[in-house]
Design a protein around this motif. Structure first.
Motif, PDB file in Angstrom:
ATOM      1  N   ILE A 276       0.850  -1.198   0.000  1.00 42.01           N
ATOM      2  CA  ILE A 276       0.000   0.000   0.000  1.00 42.01           C
ATOM      3  C   ILE A 276       0.887   1.250   0.000  1.00 42.01           C
ATOM      4  CG2 ILE A 276      -1.667   1.339   1.346  1.00 42.01           C
ATOM      5  CD1 ILE A 276      -2.837  -1.322   2.333  1.00 42.01           C
ATOM      6  N   MET A 277       1.929   1.219   0.803  1.00 39.19           N
ATOM      7  CA  MET A 277       2.851   2.369   0.842  1.00 39.19           C
ATOM      8  C   MET A 277       3.533   2.570  -0.503  1.00 39.19           C
ATOM      9  SD  MET A 277       2.512   3.757   3.668  1.00 39.19           S
ATOM     10  CE  MET A 277       3.871   4.892   3.898  1.00 39.19           C
ATOM     11  N   ALA A 278       3.941   1.452  -1.108  1.00 38.98           N
ATOM     12  CA  ALA A 278       4.642   1.553  -2.392  1.00 38.98           C
ATOM     13  C   ALA A 278       3.730   2.098  -3.488  1.00 38.98           C
ATOM     14  CB  ALA A 278       5.190   0.183  -2.793  1.00 38.98           C
ATOM     15  N   ALA A 279       2.414   1.949  -3.290  1.00 39.15           N
ATOM     16  CA  ALA A 279       1.479   2.429  -4.307  1.00 39.15           C
ATOM     17  C   ALA A 279       1.391   3.956  -4.337  1.00 39.15           C
ATOM     18  CB  ALA A 279       0.096   1.827  -4.067  1.00 39.15           C
TER      19      ALA A 279
ATOM     20  N   MET B 125      -2.109  16.890   4.610  1.00 36.28           N
ATOM     21  CA  MET B 125      -2.132  18.068   5.487  1.00 36.28           C
ATOM     22  C   MET B 125      -1.003  19.042   5.168  1.00 36.28           C
ATOM     23  SD  MET B 125      -4.570  17.900   7.708  1.00 36.28           S
ATOM     24  CE  MET B 125      -4.075  19.278   8.744  1.00 36.28           C
ATOM     25  N   LEU B 126       0.018  18.560   4.463  1.00 35.57           N
ATOM     26  CA  LEU B 126       1.239  19.349   4.314  1.00 35.57           C
ATOM     27  C   LEU B 126       1.431  19.811   2.869  1.00 35.57           C
ATOM     28  CD1 LEU B 126       3.504  17.006   6.455  1.00 35.57           C
ATOM     29  CD2 LEU B 126       2.425  19.147   7.174  1.00 35.57           C
ATOM     30  N   PRO B 127       2.067  20.965   2.667  1.00 32.34           N
ATOM     31  CA  PRO B 127       2.243  21.470   1.303  1.00 32.34           C
ATOM     32  C   PRO B 127       3.011  20.507   0.401  1.00 32.34           C
ATOM     33  CG  PRO B 127       3.318  22.918   2.924  1.00 32.34           C
ATOM     34  CD  PRO B 127       2.540  21.908   3.685  1.00 32.34           C
ATOM     35  N   GLN B 128       3.963  19.796   0.971  1.00 30.30           N
ATOM     36  CA  GLN B 128       4.769  18.882   0.156  1.00 30.30           C
ATOM     37  C   GLN B 128       3.925  17.751  -0.433  1.00 30.30           C
ATOM     38  OE1 GLN B 128       5.409  19.887   3.199  1.00 30.30           O
ATOM     39  NE2 GLN B 128       7.582  20.180   3.621  1.00 30.30           N
ATOM     40  N   GLY B 129       2.805  17.467   0.218  1.00 31.50           N
ATOM     41  CA  GLY B 129       1.992  16.344  -0.246  1.00 31.50           C
ATOM     42  C   GLY B 129       0.979  16.715  -1.303  1.00 31.50           C
ATOM     43  N   GLN B 130       0.853  18.010  -1.611  1.00 28.83           N
ATOM     44  CA  GLN B 130      -0.247  18.440  -2.480  1.00 28.83           C
ATOM     45  C   GLN B 130      -0.156  17.979  -3.936  1.00 28.83           C
ATOM     46  OE1 GLN B 130      -2.965  19.485  -0.943  1.00 28.83           O
ATOM     47  NE2 GLN B 130      -1.678  19.279   0.868  1.00 28.83           N
ATOM     48  N   PRO B 131       1.012  18.072  -4.592  1.00 27.92           N
ATOM     49  CA  PRO B 131       1.015  17.747  -6.032  1.00 27.92           C
ATOM     50  C   PRO B 131       0.462  16.359  -6.351  1.00 27.92           C
ATOM     51  CG  PRO B 131       3.082  18.772  -5.404  1.00 27.92           C
ATOM     52  CD  PRO B 131       2.336  18.518  -4.133  1.00 27.92           C
ATOM     53  N   GLU B 132       0.728  15.387  -5.498  1.00 24.71           N
ATOM     54  CA  GLU B 132       0.283  14.017  -5.802  1.00 24.71           C
ATOM     55  C   GLU B 132      -0.891  13.592  -4.933  1.00 24.71           C
ATOM     56  OE1 GLU B 132       4.216  11.543  -6.721  1.00 24.71           O
ATOM     57  OE2 GLU B 132       4.453  13.017  -5.138  1.00 24.71           O
ATOM     58  N   ARG B 133      -1.540  14.576  -4.328  1.00 26.64           N
ATOM     59  CA  ARG B 133      -2.564  14.262  -3.329  1.00 26.64           C
ATOM     60  C   ARG B 133      -3.635  13.287  -3.832  1.00 26.64           C
ATOM     61  NH1 ARG B 133      -5.807  18.790   0.179  1.00 26.64           N
ATOM     62  NH2 ARG B 133      -7.425  17.402   0.997  1.00 26.64           N
ATOM     63  N   TYR B 134      -4.231  13.570  -4.988  1.00 28.11           N
ATOM     64  CA  TYR B 134      -5.369  12.761  -5.440  1.00 28.11           C
ATOM     65  C   TYR B 134      -4.934  11.450  -6.084  1.00 28.11           C
ATOM     66  CZ  TYR B 134      -7.815  16.899  -4.068  1.00 28.11           C
ATOM     67  OH  TYR B 134      -8.285  17.933  -3.312  1.00 28.11           O
ATOM     68  N   THR B 135      -3.860  11.499  -6.861  1.00 29.62           N
ATOM     69  CA  THR B 135      -3.373  10.240  -7.444  1.00 29.62           C
ATOM     70  C   THR B 135      -2.928   9.293  -6.337  1.00 29.62           C
ATOM     71  OG1 THR B 135      -1.296  11.397  -7.788  1.00 29.62           O
ATOM     72  CG2 THR B 135      -2.647  11.016  -9.744  1.00 29.62           C
ATOM     73  N   ARG B 136      -2.310   9.854  -5.312  1.00 26.75           N
ATOM     74  CA  ARG B 136      -1.862   9.041  -4.186  1.00 26.75           C
ATOM     75  C   ARG B 136      -3.057   8.377  -3.496  1.00 26.75           C
ATOM     76  NH1 ARG B 136       0.024  12.933  -1.087  1.00 26.75           N
ATOM     77  NH2 ARG B 136       2.127  12.683  -1.872  1.00 26.75           N
ATOM     78  N   THR B 137      -4.077   9.186  -3.200  1.00 28.41           N
ATOM     79  CA  THR B 137      -5.244   8.669  -2.477  1.00 28.41           C
ATOM     80  C   THR B 137      -5.894   7.528  -3.246  1.00 28.41           C
ATOM     81  OG1 THR B 137      -5.585  10.900  -1.649  1.00 28.41           O
ATOM     82  CG2 THR B 137      -7.398   9.356  -1.368  1.00 28.41           C
ATOM     83  N   VAL B 138      -6.092   7.750  -4.538  1.00 28.61           N
ATOM     84  CA  VAL B 138      -6.753   6.722  -5.351  1.00 28.61           C
ATOM     85  C   VAL B 138      -5.878   5.470  -5.433  1.00 28.61           C
ATOM     86  CG1 VAL B 138      -7.518   6.172  -7.694  1.00 28.61           C
ATOM     87  CG2 VAL B 138      -8.149   8.364  -6.659  1.00 28.61           C
ATOM     88  N   ALA B 139      -4.585   5.678  -5.679  1.00 29.05           N
ATOM     89  CA  ALA B 139      -3.700   4.515  -5.845  1.00 29.05           C
ATOM     90  C   ALA B 139      -3.613   3.684  -4.571  1.00 29.05           C
ATOM     91  CB  ALA B 139      -2.304   4.980  -6.261  1.00 29.05           C
ATOM     92  N   MET B 140      -3.509   4.365  -3.423  1.00 31.05           N
ATOM     93  CA  MET B 140      -3.334   3.618  -2.176  1.00 31.05           C
ATOM     94  C   MET B 140      -4.611   2.889  -1.764  1.00 31.05           C
ATOM     95  SD  MET B 140      -0.853   6.157   0.008  1.00 31.05           S
ATOM     96  CE  MET B 140      -0.520   5.043   1.370  1.00 31.05           C
ATOM     97  N   LEU B 141      -5.746   3.560  -1.895  1.00 34.44           N
ATOM     98  CA  LEU B 141      -6.999   2.899  -1.512  1.00 34.44           C
ATOM     99  C   LEU B 141      -7.325   1.756  -2.472  1.00 34.44           C
ATOM    100  CD1 LEU B 141      -9.149   5.903  -0.262  1.00 34.44           C
ATOM    101  CD2 LEU B 141      -8.464   3.917   1.078  1.00 34.44           C
ATOM    102  N   ASP B 142      -7.041   1.959  -3.760  1.00 33.24           N
ATOM    103  CA  ASP B 142      -7.276   0.879  -4.724  1.00 33.24           C
ATOM    104  C   ASP B 142      -6.367  -0.311  -4.430  1.00 33.24           C
ATOM    105  OD1 ASP B 142      -9.235   2.234  -5.972  1.00 33.24           O
ATOM    106  OD2 ASP B 142      -8.133   2.663  -7.824  1.00 33.24           O
ATOM    107  N   MET B 143      -5.133  -0.011  -4.071  1.00 33.01           N
ATOM    108  CA  MET B 143      -4.194  -1.097  -3.755  1.00 33.01           C
ATOM    109  C   MET B 143      -4.697  -1.887  -2.550  1.00 33.01           C
ATOM    110  SD  MET B 143      -1.553  -2.901  -4.255  1.00 33.01           S
ATOM    111  CE  MET B 143      -0.390  -2.178  -5.401  1.00 33.01           C
TER     112      MET B 143
END
Ligand code: FES
Lengths: 254, 222
Positions: free
Chosen positions: A128-131, A192-210
C-alpha cells in the motif's frame, strides 16, 4: 510497590507455517511477575517450552517500547489487549488477575497470512505504501528548517496521523478486515502538508485501490479500528481520504 | 458514464453511492411520515391527500426515485458485504469479537455492527408493505379505510411496529455513517449530525409505529 506473581492459563494459536494447519494449545504458567510486560511473560513461556524440548511460540517484536509497530496479536478478542492506546509490548501483567484465561490469536485477515503462530505477514502494508505513500519529487539535500512555513495546527494534526506505526491492529479489529485506518492515516498526513499536495489525489486513489486489490475490506463505520489503534488515530482520516478519493475519481477524473 | 464506472470499480466509490442513496431514502422517509401522519385527522383528509398524491407529480418522482435508489443501495451493499466477508480470511477469531475497547455507547456500537442485517429485514418488510398498500391497492378509493382495517389486526400491527423499529435502527447508524462515507467530517458538525441521526431514528421509529399502535389499540371507526 511490592512485586507479586500471578498464574495465567494461555490458549495460544500454534501454526508451524503459512500453509500448515493451525490449532490452539493450552499452557499453564505460574509465577509470572506482575511487573513483567506481556511479551516478557511470553518469553518466560518460551523458556519453559524450550527446556521441555518444545517449539517456542513465535511472535513479532522489536523495540518493546511501543514505537516500532512490530508487535501485536489479539488477546481475548482485543487487538493489543484490553487497554486503549497501547501496544502489546507496553501491556503489563499487573493488568490481569491471577487465574486469568487468555486466548492469543494472530491478526486475522486474508491479506495478512499467518507466517507462524502469532506472527503474520504484513507486507501488504508495504505494498500500500509503495502504491503512493511518498512524495516522488527528489528535493536534494535537507532544506533549511521552516523554509516552507506550515502552521502549528496543520503540523500537529498531520503528526496525529503520522503517528501510525503500521502495526495492523486496525485491520485485526475491523469486522471487514479493512485497512482503511492505516491507509487513510498515511494518505492524511501528507494531505495536510504542502509537500503532499502535487500528488494528493493520485496518491489517495492509488493507495486505496491497492488496499482493495490486496483483499482488505471496506469501511462500515463500526469504529473498532480507532479503539484498537495504539496511537488512537481518529476515523476522521478515513472520511477525509474518502472525500479525496471521490474528488479524485469524479472531479479530477483519475 | 465513465465517472460512474470508475466510482463503482472501487469500494470507496461504492460506499459513496451507498451513502448518497441512503440519504435519498431518508429524505423519502421524512416525506412519507409527514403524509402518513395525516391518518390521525378525522375526516376524509387522508384520502384526499392520497388522491392528490396519486394525481400529482410527486408520486412519479417518488416511484422513479425509489426504483433507482432502493436497488442501488441494496445491490451495492450486498456487493460490498460479500467482499468484506471474504477479507477476514478462512480462519476467523475464536474469541468473540464482541470484545471492544470503544467508548461509544453500547447501542451505537451494536447498531454499527447490525445495520447490515437489519437492512435485510427491512428489504422483506418493504416488499410486503409495498405490495400491501401500493400494488394491491392500485385503486385507491378509500385507502384510509383499508389501512384502518388491516392494522386493526394485531398481527399486522405488530408487523408494522417491528418494521418501524427496524427502520429507526437502520437510520440510527446509517445517517451519520453516510456523511462520513461522503467525506464529511468536522469536529463540531459530526457530533451534531450523530445527534440529528438519533433524532431522525426516534422520529421514524415512534412516528410510524404510532400509527399502527393507535389503530390496533383505539380501533378508530372507518
Ligand atoms: S515491539 Fe515495537 S511497538 Fe511493540
Amino acid at each position: 510497590m511490592s512485586e507479586s506473581t500471578i498464574s495465567v492459563t494461555l490458549e495460544v494459536w500454534r501454526q508451524p507455517g503459512t500453509d500448515a494447519a493451525g490449532r490452539f494449545e493450552t499452557y499453564q504458567l505460574d509465577g509470572v511477575s506482575t511487573d513483567s510486560s506481556f511479551l516478557e511473560m511470553l518469553d518466560m513461556l518460551n523458556q519453559k517450552l524450550l527446556t521441555e524440548g518444545k517449539e517456542p511460540v513465535a511472535f513479532e517484536h522489536d523495540c518493546r517500547e511501543g514505537i516500532c509497530g512490530s508487535c501485536g496479536f489479539v488477546i481475548n478478542g482485543n487487538p493489543h489487549g484490553p487497554d486503549r492506546g497501547t501496544t502489546v509490548c507496553q501491556l503489563h501483567m499487573r493488568r490481569f488477575k491471577s487465574g486469568a484465561k487468555l486466548t492469543l490469536e494472530p491478526w486475522r485477515a486474508k491479506a495478512f497470512p499467518v507466517l507462524r503462530d502469532l506472527m503474520v505477514d504484513r507486507s501488504a502494508f508495504d505494498k500500500i505504501m509503495a502504491a503512493g505513500g511518498y512524495n516522488s519529487v527528489n528535493v536534494g539535500n535537507a532544506p533549511d528548517a521552516n523554509s516552507i512555513p506550515i502552521g502549528q495546527d496543520a503540523a500537529s494534526e498531520a503528526f496525529d496521523a503520522a503517528a501510525c506505526i503500521g502495526c495492523g491492529a486496525c485491520v485485526a479489529a475491523c469486522k471487514n478486515a479493512s485497512a482503511n485506518l492505516f491507509t487513510s492515516a498515511k494518505i492524511g498526513h501528507l494531505a495536510m502538508l504542502p509537500q503532499g499536495q502535487p500528488e494528493r489525489y493520485t496518491r489517495t486513489v492509488a493507495m486505496l485501490d491497492m488496499a482493495e486489490d490486496l483483499g482488505f475490506g471496506a469501511c462500515s463505520w463500526t469504529q473498532e479500528c480507532e479503539a484498537a489503534c495504539p496511537k488512537e488515530i481518529s476515523v476522521k482520516w478515513i472520511s477525509r481520504a474518502q472525500r479525496d478519493y471521490v474528488k479524485g475519481r469524479v472531479v479530477k477524473g483519475i | 458514464m465513465s465517472w460512474l464506472k470508475r466510482t463503482l470499480s472501487s469500494s470507496s466509490g461504492r460506499k459513496w453511492l451507498v451513502a448518497l442513496s441512503g440519504l435519498g431514502l431518508i429524505l423519502f422517509l421524512v416525506i412519507h411520515l409527514l403524509g402518513n401522519l395525516q391518518i390521525f385527522l378525522p375526516d376524509e383528509s387522508f384520502n384526499e391527500y392520497a388522491h392528490h398524491l396519486h394525481d400529482g407529480l410527486l408520486i412519479v418522482i417518488g416511484d422513479v426515485g425509489l426504483l433507482v435508489l432502493f436497488p442501488l443501495h441494496i445491490g451495492l451493499v450486498i456487493w460490498l458485504a460479500r467482499e468484506n466477508r471474504k477479507a477476514r480470511g478462512a480462519t476467523g477469531y475464536k474469541a468473540p469479537m464482541t470484545a471492544t475497547k470503544q467508548k461509544r455507547s453500547f447501542a451505537r456500537v451494536l447498531a454499527s455492527k447490525t445495520t447490515l442485517y437489519i437492512g435485510l429485514v427491512l428489504l422483506v418488510f418493504v416488499a410486503i408493505h409495498v405490495w400491501q398498500f401500493r400494488l394491491h391497492h392500485s385503486e385507491i378509493g378509500n385507502l384510509r379505510g383499508a389501512i384502518l382495517e388491516t392494522l386493526a389486526n394485531p398481527m399486522w400491527a405488530i408487523f408494522y411496529v417491528l418494521g418501524s423499529l427496524a427502520t429507526g435502527w437502520h437510520v440510527f447508524h446509517g445517517f451519520q455513517a453516510a456523511f462520513r462515507s461522503l467525506g464529511f467530517t468536522h469536529n463540531r458538525f459530526t457530533p451534531a449530525l450523530v445527534n440529528l441521526g438519533t433524532a431522525l431514528a426516534l422520529l421514524f421509529a415512534i412516528g410510524f409505529s404510532s400509527i399502527a399502535l393507535w389503530i390496533v389499540i383505539a380501533q378508530p371507526h372507518i
